[in-house]
Design a protein around this motif. Structure first.
Motif, PDB file in Angstrom:
ATOM      1  N   GLY A  86      -0.123   3.138  -3.470  1.00 25.10           N
ATOM      2  CA  GLY A  86       1.207   2.566  -3.578  1.00 25.10           C
ATOM      3  C   GLY A  86       2.230   3.575  -3.091  1.00 25.10           C
ATOM      4  N   GLY A  87       3.490   3.249  -3.324  1.00 25.01           N
ATOM      5  CA  GLY A  87       4.549   4.146  -2.906  1.00 25.01           C
ATOM      6  C   GLY A  87       4.475   5.473  -3.657  1.00 25.01           C
ATOM      7  N   TYR A  88       3.918   5.455  -4.845  1.00 21.50           N
ATOM      8  CA  TYR A  88       3.917   6.649  -5.689  1.00 21.50           C
ATOM      9  C   TYR A  88       2.513   7.180  -5.940  1.00 21.50           C
ATOM     10  N   GLY A  89       1.615   6.278  -6.272  1.00 19.57           N
ATOM     11  CA  GLY A  89       0.310   6.744  -6.733  1.00 19.57           C
ATOM     12  C   GLY A  89      -0.836   6.394  -5.813  1.00 19.57           C
ATOM     13  N   GLU A  90      -1.997   6.922  -6.174  1.00 22.70           N
ATOM     14  CA  GLU A  90      -3.241   6.581  -5.485  1.00 22.70           C
ATOM     15  C   GLU A  90      -4.218   6.094  -6.548  1.00 22.70           C
ATOM     16  N   ILE A 104      -9.162   5.175 -11.372  1.00 27.42           N
ATOM     17  CA  ILE A 104      -8.295   6.279 -11.818  1.00 27.42           C
ATOM     18  C   ILE A 104      -7.008   6.242 -11.006  1.00 27.42           C
ATOM     19  N   LYS A 105      -5.902   6.022 -11.704  1.00 29.61           N
ATOM     20  CA  LYS A 105      -4.593   6.028 -11.031  1.00 29.61           C
ATOM     21  C   LYS A 105      -3.998   7.418 -11.183  1.00 29.61           C
ATOM     22  N   VAL A 106      -3.536   7.949 -10.071  1.00 28.65           N
ATOM     23  CA  VAL A 106      -3.067   9.334 -10.049  1.00 28.65           C
ATOM     24  C   VAL A 106      -1.702   9.393  -9.369  1.00 28.65           C
ATOM     25  N   LEU A 116      -0.778  -5.651 -13.262  1.00 37.45           N
ATOM     26  CA  LEU A 116      -0.844  -4.201 -13.035  1.00 37.45           C
ATOM     27  C   LEU A 116       0.538  -3.598 -12.840  1.00 37.45           C
ATOM     28  N   ASP A 117       0.521  -2.293 -12.728  1.00 35.65           N
ATOM     29  CA  ASP A 117       1.676  -1.521 -12.300  1.00 35.65           C
ATOM     30  C   ASP A 117       2.892  -1.663 -13.230  1.00 35.65           C
ATOM     31  N   PHE A 118       2.809  -0.949 -14.336  1.00 37.19           N
ATOM     32  CA  PHE A 118       3.893  -0.988 -15.316  1.00 37.19           C
ATOM     33  C   PHE A 118       4.838   0.208 -15.132  1.00 37.19           C
ATOM     34  N   PRO A 174       2.007 -10.615  -5.953  1.00 39.58           N
ATOM     35  CA  PRO A 174       0.549 -10.815  -5.868  1.00 39.58           C
ATOM     36  C   PRO A 174      -0.233  -9.503  -5.841  1.00 39.58           C
ATOM     37  N   ALA A 175       0.331  -8.447  -5.228  1.00 41.81           N
ATOM     38  CA  ALA A 175      -0.405  -7.168  -5.146  1.00 41.81           C
ATOM     39  C   ALA A 175      -0.566  -6.514  -6.512  1.00 41.81           C
ATOM     40  N   ASN A 176       0.201  -6.971  -7.488  1.00 39.75           N
ATOM     41  CA  ASN A 176       0.087  -6.394  -8.835  1.00 39.75           C
ATOM     42  C   ASN A 176      -0.688  -7.302  -9.784  1.00 39.75           C
ATOM     43  N   MET A 234      -8.717   3.688 -16.100  1.00 43.97           N
ATOM     44  CA  MET A 234      -8.693   2.303 -16.591  1.00 43.97           C
ATOM     45  C   MET A 234      -9.842   1.465 -16.068  1.00 43.97           C
ATOM     46  N   GLN A 235      -9.900   0.280 -16.589  1.00 41.78           N
ATOM     47  CA  GLN A 235     -10.901  -0.720 -16.228  1.00 41.78           C
ATOM     48  C   GLN A 235     -10.827  -0.990 -14.717  1.00 41.78           C
ATOM     49  N   ILE A 236     -11.990  -1.085 -14.083  1.00 40.12           N
ATOM     50  CA  ILE A 236     -12.010  -1.416 -12.652  1.00 40.12           C
ATOM     51  C   ILE A 236     -11.843  -2.928 -12.490  1.00 40.12           C
ATOM     52  N   LEU A 237     -11.031  -3.321 -11.511  1.00 43.19           N
ATOM     53  CA  LEU A 237     -10.717  -4.740 -11.330  1.00 43.19           C
ATOM     54  C   LEU A 237     -11.086  -5.205  -9.929  1.00 43.19           C
ATOM     55  N   SER A 238     -10.833  -6.489  -9.664  1.00 42.83           N
ATOM     56  CA  SER A 238     -11.136  -7.075  -8.342  1.00 42.83           C
ATOM     57  C   SER A 238     -10.101  -6.623  -7.317  1.00 42.83           C
ATOM     58  N   ILE A 239     -10.276  -7.047  -6.069  1.00 41.31           N
ATOM     59  CA  ILE A 239      -9.192  -6.893  -5.093  1.00 41.31           C
ATOM     60  C   ILE A 239      -8.001  -7.695  -5.639  1.00 41.31           C
ATOM     61  N   ASN A 240      -6.795  -7.373  -5.175  1.00 44.85           N
ATOM     62  CA  ASN A 240      -5.627  -8.039  -5.773  1.00 44.85           C
ATOM     63  C   ASN A 240      -5.409  -9.446  -5.208  1.00 44.85           C
ATOM     64  N   VAL A 241      -4.539 -10.216  -5.878  1.00 42.62           N
ATOM     65  CA  VAL A 241      -4.349 -11.628  -5.520  1.00 42.62           C
ATOM     66  C   VAL A 241      -3.781 -11.774  -4.097  1.00 42.62           C
TER      67      VAL A 241
END
Ligand SMILES: Nc1ncnc2c1ncn2[C@@H]1O[C@H](COP(=O)(O)OP(=O)(O)OP(=O)(O)O)[C@@H](O)[C@H]1O
Length: 302
Positions: A67-71, A86-88, A202-204, A184-186, A134-141
């Protein structure tokens, strides 16, 4: 988390450390919707290295989101043998302490147990980075839409997505926060049989408290900074009004329009002012349309 927490403040949530899946359930993971790995080469310098064993426990497998901030990395918890995300984000941005992920982990911890937030296994920081495991999820919507044959989703699928997004937002709004980046990306789904129809928001990192613990709303600022994604924000956000639950719901409406019809009318506009103008025209047209229908209805009744 305190402003300058120490390395040993790493928060781990033992009660949440595992999804407690039986081995046979793990083998049903739908590989098709596992986040696709993105090659790290040609990307901005990354915070973690592939094959690194992060904090001696998580083996880094690949980069799955940026994202703009994290990986966001796909990793394997070597103790549990489970995949995790893992969000970093760097601890400092432009010399200042980055607060985004501190806020995000605070809200995520508050929301644990709610059905539409990712399960958190731990969070903390090292010398250079803040991280959330965190929990691993699917590709985003958004990616699910792109990979579908007509580049759009059926009414039935969109209905389910929107229904669950509204439930997710209800839970968040009840805790006193607005999300401010609904898109949708979140949104992702779980990847195990029992969770793959459950939407996860996602993405709080952009949340903001709009009401106090006692239920009283915070005094709105005369002019708020822009927060969100231009394509999905409400007209009020373009006009720099303080965001409220209403604005998250407008983003849900734009999301549903995009998923159903393939794209939003302002997809190709670059300037925020032009996007605003088109959103305003759409509101006027909708009002005129609804107004004329109401008039016809009244005339028929009389
Ligand atoms: N737990 C997860 N499992 C799988 N994929 C994830 C997970 N978390 C995030 N992603 C992927 O990574 C992408 C970026 O995640 P996220 O929005 O949390 O990062 P960000 O840095 O805050 O992004 P932005 O700056 O765009 O707001 C998401 O769109 C999603 O596709």
């Amino acid at each position: 988390m305190t402003k300058e927490a120490k390395q040993d403040d790493l928060i781990l949530a033992p009660a949440l450390m595992s999804l407690n899946l039986k081995n046979e359930e793990k083998s049903f993971v739908n590989k098709e919707i596992l986040p696709k790995m993105r090659k790290i080469e040609n990307e901005e310098p990354s915070h973690l290295q592939i094959n690194e064993k992060f904090l001696k426990r998580w083996s880094i497998e690949g980069l799955i989101g940026k994202g703009g901030y994290g990986e966001i990395y796909l990793a394997v918890d070597v103790v549990r043998g489970e995949e995790v995300a893992i969000k970093v984000e760097p601890k400092k941005r432009r010399g200042k302490l980055a607060k985004r992920m501190i806020l995000e982990q605070h809200v995520l911890f508050k929301m644990q147990g709610k059905p539409h937030v990712p399960l958190i296994f731990g969070s903390g920081y090292t010398d250079k980075i803040n991280f959330i495991i965190m929990q691993i999820l699917s590709i985003n919507v958004g990616e699910i839409k792109k990979s579908s044959p007509n580049k759009r989703l059926s009414q039935c699928s969109v209905g389910r997505i929107i229904h669950q997004t509204i439930s997710a937002l209800r839970d968040l709004h009840e805790t006193g926060y607005v999300h401010r980046d609904v898109k949708p990306a979140n949104m992702c789904f779980g990847i195990y049989p029992q969770s793959r129809h459950i939407l996860i928001l996602l993405d709080f990192g952009l949340v903001r408290r709009y009401k106090m613990e006692n239920g009283e709303w915070r005094e709105p600022r005369a002019r708020a900074g822009f927060r969100g994604t231009t394509r999905y924000v409400s007209i009020r956000v373009h006009r720099r009004c303080e965001q409220a639950p209403y604005d998250d719901l407008v983003s849900v409406m734009y999301t549903s329009y995009e998923l159903l019809s393939g794209e939003l009318p302002w997809k190709h506009l670059e300037k925020s002012d032009e996007v605003l103008q088109l959103k305003e025209i759409m509101v006027t047209l909708t009002n005129t349309f609804l107004g004329s229908h109401y008039l016809i209805f009244r005339l028929r009744m009389e």
